[in-house]
Design a protein around this motif. Structure first.
Motif, PDB file in Angstrom:
ATOM      1  N   ASP A  13       0.826  -1.212   0.000  1.00 29.03           N
ATOM      2  CA  ASP A  13       0.000   0.000   0.000  1.00 29.03           C
ATOM      3  C   ASP A  13       0.861   1.263   0.000  1.00 29.03           C
ATOM      4  O   ASP A  13       0.446   2.302  -0.500  1.00 29.03           O
ATOM      5  N   ASN A  16       3.966   2.580  -4.875  1.00 28.71           N
ATOM      6  CA  ASN A  16       2.972   2.901  -5.896  1.00 28.71           C
ATOM      7  C   ASN A  16       3.275   2.356  -7.275  1.00 28.71           C
ATOM      8  O   ASN A  16       2.518   2.612  -8.204  1.00 28.71           O
ATOM      9  N   SER A  17       4.357   1.626  -7.431  1.00 29.09           N
ATOM     10  CA  SER A  17       4.628   1.126  -8.763  1.00 29.09           C
ATOM     11  C   SER A  17       5.548  -0.076  -8.738  1.00 29.09           C
ATOM     12  O   SER A  17       6.185  -0.384  -7.730  1.00 29.09           O
ATOM     13  N   SER A  32       1.757   1.601 -12.304  1.00 32.12           N
ATOM     14  CA  SER A  32       1.257   1.901 -10.958  1.00 32.12           C
ATOM     15  C   SER A  32       0.203   0.867 -10.600  1.00 32.12           C
ATOM     16  O   SER A  32      -0.672   0.558 -11.409  1.00 32.12           O
ATOM     17  N   HIS A  33       0.307   0.341  -9.396  1.00 29.82           N
ATOM     18  CA  HIS A  33      -0.674  -0.646  -8.949  1.00 29.82           C
ATOM     19  C   HIS A  33      -1.568  -0.057  -7.861  1.00 29.82           C
ATOM     20  O   HIS A  33      -1.180   0.866  -7.152  1.00 29.82           O
ATOM     21  N   TYR A  34      -2.748  -0.626  -7.763  1.00 26.56           N
ATOM     22  CA  TYR A  34      -3.715  -0.255  -6.732  1.00 26.56           C
ATOM     23  C   TYR A  34      -4.131  -1.553  -6.057  1.00 26.56           C
ATOM     24  O   TYR A  34      -4.740  -2.419  -6.690  1.00 26.56           O
ATOM     25  N   ASP A  36      -5.981  -4.233  -3.695  1.00 26.65           N
ATOM     26  CA  ASP A  36      -7.268  -4.586  -3.097  1.00 26.65           C
ATOM     27  C   ASP A  36      -7.023  -5.837  -2.252  1.00 26.65           C
ATOM     28  O   ASP A  36      -7.119  -6.968  -2.733  1.00 26.65           O
ATOM     29  N   TRP A  43      -4.855  -3.833  -9.156  1.00 23.72           N
ATOM     30  CA  TRP A  43      -5.489  -3.187 -10.302  1.00 23.72           C
ATOM     31  C   TRP A  43      -4.493  -2.254 -10.970  1.00 23.72           C
ATOM     32  O   TRP A  43      -3.641  -1.660 -10.302  1.00 23.72           O
ATOM     33  N   LYS A  90     -15.117   0.272 -10.234  1.00 23.56           N
ATOM     34  CA  LYS A  90     -13.733   0.136  -9.770  1.00 23.56           C
ATOM     35  C   LYS A  90     -12.894   1.273 -10.341  1.00 23.56           C
ATOM     36  O   LYS A  90     -12.055   1.840  -9.631  1.00 23.56           O
ATOM     37  N   GLU A  93     -13.461   4.278  -8.301  1.00 22.49           N
ATOM     38  CA  GLU A  93     -12.781   4.132  -7.010  1.00 22.49           C
ATOM     39  C   GLU A  93     -11.277   4.415  -7.123  1.00 22.49           C
ATOM     40  O   GLU A  93     -10.681   5.031  -6.250  1.00 22.49           O
ATOM     41  N   LEU A  94     -10.672   3.967  -8.212  1.00 21.96           N
ATOM     42  CA  LEU A  94      -9.224   4.075  -8.387  1.00 21.96           C
ATOM     43  C   LEU A  94      -8.771   5.407  -8.977  1.00 21.96           C
ATOM     44  O   LEU A  94      -7.617   5.793  -8.817  1.00 21.96           O
ATOM     45  N   ASN A  96      -7.528   8.911 -10.047  1.00 26.96           N
ATOM     46  CA  ASN A  96      -6.774   9.905  -9.278  1.00 26.96           C
ATOM     47  C   ASN A  96      -6.050  10.844 -10.229  1.00 26.96           C
ATOM     48  O   ASN A  96      -6.139  10.708 -11.457  1.00 26.96           O
TER      49      ASN A  96
END
Length: 157
Positions: A13, A16-17, A32-34, A36, A43, A90, A93-94, A96
């Motif tokens: 978390d 970021n990448s 970049s990953h998100y 869950d 994601w 989704k 939500e992601l 940005n």
């Protein structure tokens, strides 16, 4: 959830990448990953014409995501199944400021493609971070003992 799993997700978390690719292609690309945690999924937001999106368009593919962040003390090779997703909720939500920099029409840009990596396994090296690394090296020179470089473990999802 185990302490190792909590450590993995918490540190992931805070990064970021990483480098993402399918296992049938040697080429990994920065993404970049998100995370869950509850779903065991990473994601990614990309464009439809990218190699990854085109590869996943032919069906779910085995993939790898490599994260290396000395500051966070996280080094991991994550395996999973990469697929396309059209989940607009989704994406909402992601979404940005970073993602919006890549798409002129914002979230409504028809070129946006979500990628979903369902995790199967992660090999993790978790250290104390860069300051801890320097301390451990200095300590080893004084004591003559090998430095404590943290934990190494594998998680199965």
């Amino acid at each position: 959830m185990t302490d190792h799993a909590d450590q993995f997700w918490g540190r992931l978390d805070d990064t970021n990448s990483g480098m993402l690719g399918t296992t049938d292609h040697a080429r990994l690309v920065p993404m970049s990953h998100y995370a869950d945690r509850e779903a065991g999924v990473l994601w990614f937001i990309t464009a439809k014409g990218t190699d990854l999106a085109e590869t996943a368009a032919t069906g779910t593919k085995p993939a790898i995501h490599v994260v290396s962040d000395g500051g966070e003390g996280l080094y991991t090779r994550i395996h999973g199944q990469l697929s396309l997703s059209d989940d607009r909720a989704k994406l909402d939500e992601l979404w940005n400021a970073v993602a919006s920099s890549w798409f002129e029409e914002g979230k409504q840009d028809p070129d946006i493609q979500l990628l979903r990596l369902d995790l199967t396994e992660a090999e993790v090296w978790a250290t104390g971070g860069s300051l801890s690394f320097m301390f451990q090296i200095a300590k080893s020179k004084v004591t003559g003992h090998k430095p404590d470089m943290g934990e190494h473990y594998t998680l199965t999802f």
